[in-house]
Design a protein around this motif. Structure first.
Motif, PDB file in Angstrom:
ATOM      1  N   PRO A   1      48.886  86.182 135.242  1.00 57.69           N
ATOM      2  CA  PRO A   1      49.010  84.845 134.649  1.00 57.69           C
ATOM      3  C   PRO A   1      50.268  84.660 133.808  1.00 57.69           C
ATOM      4  O   PRO A   1      50.878  83.589 133.823  1.00 57.69           O
ATOM      5  N   LYS A   2      50.673  85.705 133.096  1.00 60.22           N
ATOM      6  CA  LYS A   2      51.875  85.589 132.263  1.00 60.22           C
ATOM      7  C   LYS A   2      53.123  85.445 133.134  1.00 60.22           C
ATOM      8  O   LYS A   2      53.982  84.603 132.869  1.00 60.22           O
ATOM      9  N   GLY A   3      53.216  86.271 134.159  1.00 66.97           N
ATOM     10  CA  GLY A   3      54.370  86.196 135.052  1.00 66.97           C
ATOM     11  C   GLY A   3      54.418  84.875 135.795  1.00 66.97           C
ATOM     12  O   GLY A   3      55.486  84.275 135.947  1.00 66.97           O
ATOM     13  N   TRP A   4      53.256  84.419 136.287  1.00 68.04           N
ATOM     14  CA  TRP A   4      53.204  83.152 137.016  1.00 68.04           C
ATOM     15  C   TRP A   4      53.597  82.007 136.096  1.00 68.04           C
ATOM     16  O   TRP A   4      54.360  81.110 136.487  1.00 68.04           O
ATOM     17  N   SER A   5      53.102  82.040 134.876  1.00 72.87           N
ATOM     18  CA  SER A   5      53.423  80.986 133.910  1.00 72.87           C
ATOM     19  C   SER A   5      54.910  80.951 133.615  1.00 72.87           C
ATOM     20  O   SER A   5      55.541  79.880 133.647  1.00 72.87           O
ATOM     21  N   ALA A   6      55.490  82.111 133.358  1.00 73.58           N
ATOM     22  CA  ALA A   6      56.920  82.170 133.052  1.00 73.58           C
ATOM     23  C   ALA A   6      57.764  81.664 134.216  1.00 73.58           C
ATOM     24  O   ALA A   6      58.785  80.990 134.012  1.00 73.58           O
ATOM     25  N   ALA A   7      57.343  81.974 135.445  1.00 76.61           N
ATOM     26  CA  ALA A   7      58.077  81.537 136.637  1.00 76.61           C
ATOM     27  C   ALA A   7      57.924  80.057 136.916  1.00 76.61           C
ATOM     28  O   ALA A   7      58.672  79.490 137.723  1.00 76.61           O
ATOM     29  N   ASN A   8      56.961  79.427 136.243  1.00 74.25           N
ATOM     30  CA  ASN A   8      56.709  78.000 136.465  1.00 74.25           C
ATOM     31  C   ASN A   8      56.865  77.176 135.194  1.00 74.25           C
ATOM     32  O   ASN A   8      56.149  76.203 134.956  1.00 74.25           O
ATOM     33  N   LYS A   9      57.838  77.613 134.353  1.00 70.25           N
ATOM     34  CA  LYS A   9      58.262  76.864 133.164  1.00 70.25           C
ATOM     35  C   LYS A   9      57.185  76.746 132.093  1.00 70.25           C
ATOM     36  O   LYS A   9      57.162  75.795 131.327  1.00 70.25           O
ATOM     37  N   GLY A  10      56.284  77.720 132.056  1.00 65.82           N
ATOM     38  CA  GLY A  10      55.250  77.731 131.028  1.00 65.82           C
ATOM     39  C   GLY A  10      55.487  78.868 130.056  1.00 65.82           C
ATOM     40  O   GLY A  10      56.498  79.556 130.094  1.00 65.82           O
ATOM     41  N   ARG A  11      54.520  79.051 129.176  1.00 67.52           N
ATOM     42  CA  ARG A  11      54.573  80.133 128.191  1.00 67.52           C
ATOM     43  C   ARG A  11      54.702  81.476 128.903  1.00 67.52           C
ATOM     44  O   ARG A  11      54.072  81.700 129.942  1.00 67.52           O
TER      45      ARG A  11
ATOM     46  N   THR B   1      46.398  74.035 126.866  1.00 72.16           N
ATOM     47  CA  THR B   1      46.585  73.837 125.433  1.00 72.16           C
ATOM     48  C   THR B   1      47.355  74.991 124.813  1.00 72.16           C
ATOM     49  O   THR B   1      48.147  74.811 123.887  1.00 72.16           O
ATOM     50  N   SER B   2      47.146  76.184 125.334  1.00 69.88           N
ATOM     51  CA  SER B   2      47.814  77.387 124.826  1.00 69.88           C
ATOM     52  C   SER B   2      49.288  77.452 125.199  1.00 69.88           C
ATOM     53  O   SER B   2      50.026  78.302 124.698  1.00 69.88           O
ATOM     54  N   GLY B   3      49.733  76.567 126.120  1.00 69.32           N
ATOM     55  CA  GLY B   3      51.114  76.572 126.567  1.00 69.32           C
ATOM     56  C   GLY B   3      51.321  77.268 127.897  1.00 69.32           C
ATOM     57  O   GLY B   3      52.413  77.207 128.471  1.00 69.32           O
ATOM     58  N   TRP B   4      50.296  77.938 128.424  1.00 70.93           N
ATOM     59  CA  TRP B   4      50.416  78.604 129.721  1.00 70.93           C
ATOM     60  C   TRP B   4      50.523  77.571 130.840  1.00 70.93           C
ATOM     61  O   TRP B   4      49.837  76.557 130.835  1.00 70.93           O
ATOM     62  N   ALA B   5      51.385  77.842 131.808  1.00 65.45           N
ATOM     63  CA  ALA B   5      51.408  77.048 133.033  1.00 65.45           C
ATOM     64  C   ALA B   5      50.356  77.625 133.968  1.00 65.45           C
ATOM     65  O   ALA B   5      50.215  78.835 134.084  1.00 65.45           O
ATOM     66  N   SER B   6      49.606  76.737 134.624  1.00 63.53           N
ATOM     67  CA  SER B   6      48.498  77.195 135.466  1.00 63.53           C
ATOM     68  C   SER B   6      48.383  76.347 136.722  1.00 63.53           C
ATOM     69  O   SER B   6      48.512  75.121 136.658  1.00 63.53           O
ATOM     70  N   PRO B   7      48.113  76.987 137.871  1.00 60.65           N
ATOM     71  CA  PRO B   7      47.917  76.219 139.107  1.00 60.65           C
ATOM     72  C   PRO B   7      46.489  75.692 139.237  1.00 60.65           C
ATOM     73  O   PRO B   7      46.156  75.031 140.206  1.00 60.65           O
ATOM     74  N   VAL B   8      45.655  76.029 138.248  1.00 60.74           N
ATOM     75  CA  VAL B   8      44.248  75.631 138.278  1.00 60.74           C
ATOM     76  C   VAL B   8      43.848  75.031 136.935  1.00 60.74           C
ATOM     77  O   VAL B   8      44.382  75.387 135.889  1.00 60.74           O
ATOM     78  N   TYR B   9      42.906  74.125 136.988  1.00 60.14           N
ATOM     79  CA  TYR B   9      42.382  73.518 135.763  1.00 60.14           C
ATOM     80  C   TYR B   9      40.896  73.260 135.952  1.00 60.14           C
ATOM     81  O   TYR B   9      40.462  72.855 137.044  1.00 60.14           O
ATOM     82  N   ILE B  10      40.133  73.508 134.917  1.00 58.35           N
ATOM     83  CA  ILE B  10      38.698  73.272 134.998  1.00 58.35           C
ATOM     84  C   ILE B  10      38.275  72.319 133.891  1.00 58.35           C
ATOM     85  O   ILE B  10      38.700  72.450 132.751  1.00 58.35           O
ATOM     86  N   ASP B  11      37.459  71.342 134.249  1.00 56.35           N
ATOM     87  CA  ASP B  11      36.997  70.321 133.316  1.00 56.35           C
ATOM     88  C   ASP B  11      35.484  70.448 133.150  1.00 56.35           C
ATOM     89  O   ASP B  11      34.709  69.750 133.790  1.00 56.35           O
ATOM     90  N   CYS B  12      35.066  71.365 132.274  1.00 55.41           N
ATOM     91  CA  CYS B  12      33.631  71.594 132.076  1.00 55.41           C
ATOM     92  C   CYS B  12      32.938  70.413 131.417  1.00 55.41           C
ATOM     93  O   CYS B  12      31.714  70.281 131.511  1.00 55.41           O
ATOM     94  N   ARG B  13      33.705  69.549 130.756  1.00 52.27           N
ATOM     95  CA  ARG B  13      33.088  68.368 130.140  1.00 52.27           C
ATOM     96  C   ARG B  13      32.451  67.460 131.193  1.00 52.27           C
ATOM     97  O   ARG B  13      31.565  66.668 130.883  1.00 52.27           O
ATOM     98  N   LYS B  14      32.909  67.592 132.419  1.00 50.57           N
ATOM     99  CA  LYS B  14      32.385  66.743 133.486  1.00 50.57           C
ATOM    100  C   LYS B  14      30.903  67.031 133.760  1.00 50.57           C
ATOM    101  O   LYS B  14      30.177  66.166 134.272  1.00 50.57           O
TER     102      LYS B  14
END
Length: 228
Positions: A216-226, A37-50
């Motif tokens: 996280p910032k460098g990884w995001s930038a390298a993967n077309k994210g914030r 939601t923040s715009g960061w690209a991430s290789p991981v995602y967590i769904d705590c609603r589950k």
């Protein structure tokens, strides 16, 4: 990393991490990054609603949260529990029930009719409130909700989440400057360690995820994210 893990909290972090992996709440996808939601690209995602769909999992997690409140905050320091709209509401309800405390919830913004309320429930002037949500990234929404509670006359110095990213620089410092202490049961570092121990992630994916956690910032930038 600015997330601090003390020795006595390691068993809790491992248990919660294992639960999240077992119920399929953790997703690793380095080659097709998620956009948060923040715009960061991430290789991981967590769904705590589950978690709400797994009774035994949520009961264990709430039990651990109660223990955390007892040892890190103190039952006598709280008058009520408030959930942040919307993901925090079920956790606040379960925790309030276990702590035998009243419960409210905080809207993201005032509803557009009637009392124009942001706080739903019966909040008293000066009450000490524990803010509860499912997770925290940089802590911004916690500050937003805490400010709403304070504007309503309450005291809010503690926020509790099931999962804290624990990777964005100075997140805890930012919260501290707002006189808000963040309590959490596990982080991405805990989940990755548990995933490796239980063979829940491939070696190649683990290397990529660790690269993200380290920068996280460098990884995001390298993967077309914030980038910032």
């Amino acid at each position: 990393m600015d997330a601090i893990r003390t020795p006595d909290s390691l068993p809790t972090a491992t248990t919660v991490s294992r639960i999240l992996l077992d119920i399929g709440a953790v997703h690793f996808r380095p080659r097709e990054p998620y956009t948060l939601t923040s715009g960061w690209a991430s290789p991981v995602y967590i769904d705590c609603r589950k978690i709400i769909a797994f009774p035994r999992a949520r009961q264990k997690i709430i039990s651990l949260a109660v223990e955390h409140v007892e040892h890190r905050i103190g039952f006598d320091k709280l008058d009520t529990v408030a959930g942040g709209e919307t993901a925090g509401i079920p956790y606040a309800a379960w925790l309030a029930d276990r702590l035998n405390l009243p419960m409210q919830y905080v809207r993201k913004k005032p509803k557009g009719f009637g009392r124009m309320a942001r706080i739903e429930g019966d909040l008293k002037e000066g009450q000490q409130v524990l803010l509860v949500e499912d997770l925290a990234t940089d802590g911004g929404s916690k500050i937003h909700f805490a400010q709403a509670l304070r504007e309503a006359g309450a005291q809010c110095h503690h926020a509790l989440v099931i999962f804290f990213y624990g990777i964005f620089p100075r997140a805890l410092d930012h919260l501290s400057r707002e006189d808000l202490e963040l309590h959490y049961l596990c982080t991405w570092h805990d989940v990755l360690q548990t995933a490796l121990k239980t063979d829940s992630i491939t070696h190649n994916d683990a290397v990529e995820v660790q690269s993200f956690l380290d920068d996280p910032k460098g990884w995001s930038a390298a993967n077309k994210g914030r980038a910032a």
